[in-house]
Write an enzyme that holds these catalytic residues in place. Structure first.
Site, PDB file in Angstrom:
ATOM      1  N   MET A  38       0.799  -1.225   0.000  1.00  0.00           N
ATOM      2  CA  MET A  38       0.000   0.000   0.000  1.00  0.00           C
ATOM      3  C   MET A  38       0.835   1.281   0.000  1.00  0.00           C
ATOM      4  O   MET A  38       0.344   2.332  -0.388  1.00  0.00           O
ATOM      5  CB  MET A  38      -0.926   0.021   1.214  1.00  0.00           C
ATOM      6  CG  MET A  38      -0.212   0.304   2.527  1.00  0.00           C
ATOM      7  SD  MET A  38      -1.315   0.774   3.895  1.00  0.00           S
ATOM      8  CE  MET A  38      -1.854   2.406   3.401  1.00  0.00           C
ATOM      9  N   TYR A  39       2.094   1.219   0.429  1.00  0.00           N
ATOM     10  CA  TYR A  39       2.895   2.440   0.548  1.00  0.00           C
ATOM     11  C   TYR A  39       3.098   3.077  -0.829  1.00  0.00           C
ATOM     12  O   TYR A  39       3.631   2.450  -1.751  1.00  0.00           O
ATOM     13  CB  TYR A  39       4.256   2.158   1.177  1.00  0.00           C
ATOM     14  CG  TYR A  39       4.243   1.642   2.587  1.00  0.00           C
ATOM     15  CD1 TYR A  39       3.126   1.809   3.416  1.00  0.00           C
ATOM     16  CD2 TYR A  39       5.345   0.991   3.118  1.00  0.00           C
ATOM     17  CE1 TYR A  39       3.120   1.335   4.714  1.00  0.00           C
ATOM     18  CE2 TYR A  39       5.345   0.510   4.427  1.00  0.00           C
ATOM     19  CZ  TYR A  39       4.230   0.687   5.213  1.00  0.00           C
ATOM     20  OH  TYR A  39       4.230   0.206   6.505  1.00  0.00           O
ATOM     21  N   SER A  40       2.708   4.324  -0.942  1.00  0.00           N
ATOM     22  CA  SER A  40       2.786   5.048  -2.215  1.00  0.00           C
ATOM     23  C   SER A  40       2.126   4.267  -3.345  1.00  0.00           C
ATOM     24  O   SER A  40       2.565   4.308  -4.495  1.00  0.00           O
ATOM     25  CB  SER A  40       4.237   5.385  -2.576  1.00  0.00           C
ATOM     26  OG  SER A  40       4.752   6.377  -1.714  1.00  0.00           O
ATOM     27  N   ALA A  41       1.059   3.527  -2.982  1.00  0.00           N
ATOM     28  CA  ALA A  41       0.293   2.746  -3.969  1.00  0.00           C
ATOM     29  C   ALA A  41       1.195   1.831  -4.791  1.00  0.00           C
ATOM     30  O   ALA A  41       1.031   1.679  -6.003  1.00  0.00           O
ATOM     31  CB  ALA A  41      -0.507   3.669  -4.874  1.00  0.00           C
ATOM     32  N   GLY A  42       2.173   1.216  -4.119  1.00  0.00           N
ATOM     33  CA  GLY A  42       3.063   0.264  -4.772  1.00  0.00           C
ATOM     34  C   GLY A  42       4.419   0.824  -5.148  1.00  0.00           C
ATOM     35  O   GLY A  42       5.370   0.061  -5.377  1.00  0.00           O
TER      36      GLY A  42
END
Length: 334
Positions: A58-62
């Protein structure tokens, strides 16, 4: 950099784990560093002997996974490093607040199988060393989750399993379900634990110590609160972008007793000639933590974290740091 084993496993990890949430794209969070700004920090972490890196889909949407894989291919030998990632939240620029869409979050068999393949592709590796469930999924039977996790271990896509913030009874249930069925159990717990928030000492930490489960806590500096530069009113005129926009920290830590904890930490750090961060990390290492997951947006922050592995604290100093702590509502499980 000192190393240790990850719980009861044979896996060797550095006593400091570099959290990769800080690296990705500022489109996700304003304080996140882009690729150019991130590279020297990860390179310096490797030079300091850090071999343990924690990210999440999920971090920075991948994008954090993309940069994690790219940097570690540049600076490391794959067989020497430990890459940890996580599954549960939607992979979306809105993060946990993204509109709910079918099968895009949670811990169903479908979600886990899709998520691990997507993470492997972004990381550019054929296996993840430590794959962690980011939260407990109340909508999916734990038997379904544990069997799916076991299957991705047996497929060779994952080496070890870990869990993150949840109630102790939930963690015990998951471990028991895995044991009864001959499935792979969790070897680590990534929980919310720092000098300003110690509620995990009541149940989860004693459980993990008894069972030989590694403790790799998130937010070891209380989202920067323990650094000593936060004050009431940060949401309006904070000293940094993180202080101004981090409504989670403002909800978690901004009580009078929390500021008193920071005052004790600051005074002792000054007497020892170290930073607040170094002392706060050292306190965790003296409390049985395997490796705190640190965030670093500036090079000196890495040096401060490394210094914590060499800082000895007496029982009296630990007691002084802990004095005056007031219980908090349980936070971080959702």
């Amino acid at each position: 950099m000192k190393t240790t084993r990850l719980g009861n496993t044979g896996l060797t990890v550095s006593r400091i784990c570099l959290g990769m949430m800080t690296y990705g794209t500022p489109q996700w969070r304003p304080w996140v560093l882009d690729e150019a700004a991130s590279r020297p920090l990860v390179q310096r972490a490797v030079e300091l002997g850090i071999n343990f890196f924690d990210t999440a889909d999920m971090y920075s949407a991948g994008e954090s996974e993309v940069l994690t894989g790219k940097f570690l291919r540049e600076f490391c030998q794959r067989d020497e490093i430990v890459i940890a990632s996580k599954v549960y939240f939607p992979v979306d620029m809105g993060g946990a607040a993204a509109p709910e869409r079918p099968n895009r979050s949670g811990l169903s068999r479908k979600r886990i199988f899709h998520a691990v393949d997507a993470s492997l592709k972004r990381l550019g590796t054929d296996y993840i060393d430590l794959y962690q469930i980011h939260r407990w999924d109340p909508a999916t039977p734990i038997e379904e989750t544990m069997e799916a996790l076991h299957d991705i271990v047996k497929s060779g896509k994952v080496r070890y399993l870990g869990a993150s913030s949840m109630w102790a009874w939930q963690f015990a249930k998951a471990q028991q379900v895995a044991k009864e069925n001959g499935w792979t159990r969790f070897v680590s717990m990534q929980n919310h634990y720092n000098l300003a928030y110690r509620e995990e000492e009541r149940e989860m930490i004693p459980l993990c110590r008894d069972q030989g489960v590694a403790l790799v806590p998130w937010s070891p500096l209380a989202r920067g609160f323990l650094a000593g530069n936060r004050k009431t009113g940060d949401d309006k005129a904070g000293a940094t972008s993180r202080a101004q926009t981090d409504d989670i920290a403002q909800k978690y830590y901004y009580r009078a007793s929390d500021f008193a904890t920071v005052e004790r930490l600051t005074a002792m750090a000054a007497s020892k000639g170290v930073s607040n961060a170094t002392l706060a990390y050292a306190w965790l290492l003296h409390k049985g933590v395997t490796a705190p997951i640190i965030g670093a947006s500036k090079l000196p922050q890495l040096e401060q974290a490394a210094a914590a592995t060499e800082l000895a604290l007496s029982a009296e100093e630990i007691a002084t740091l802990e004095a005056g702590y007031e219980p908090h509502p349980v936070i971080g499980h959702a």
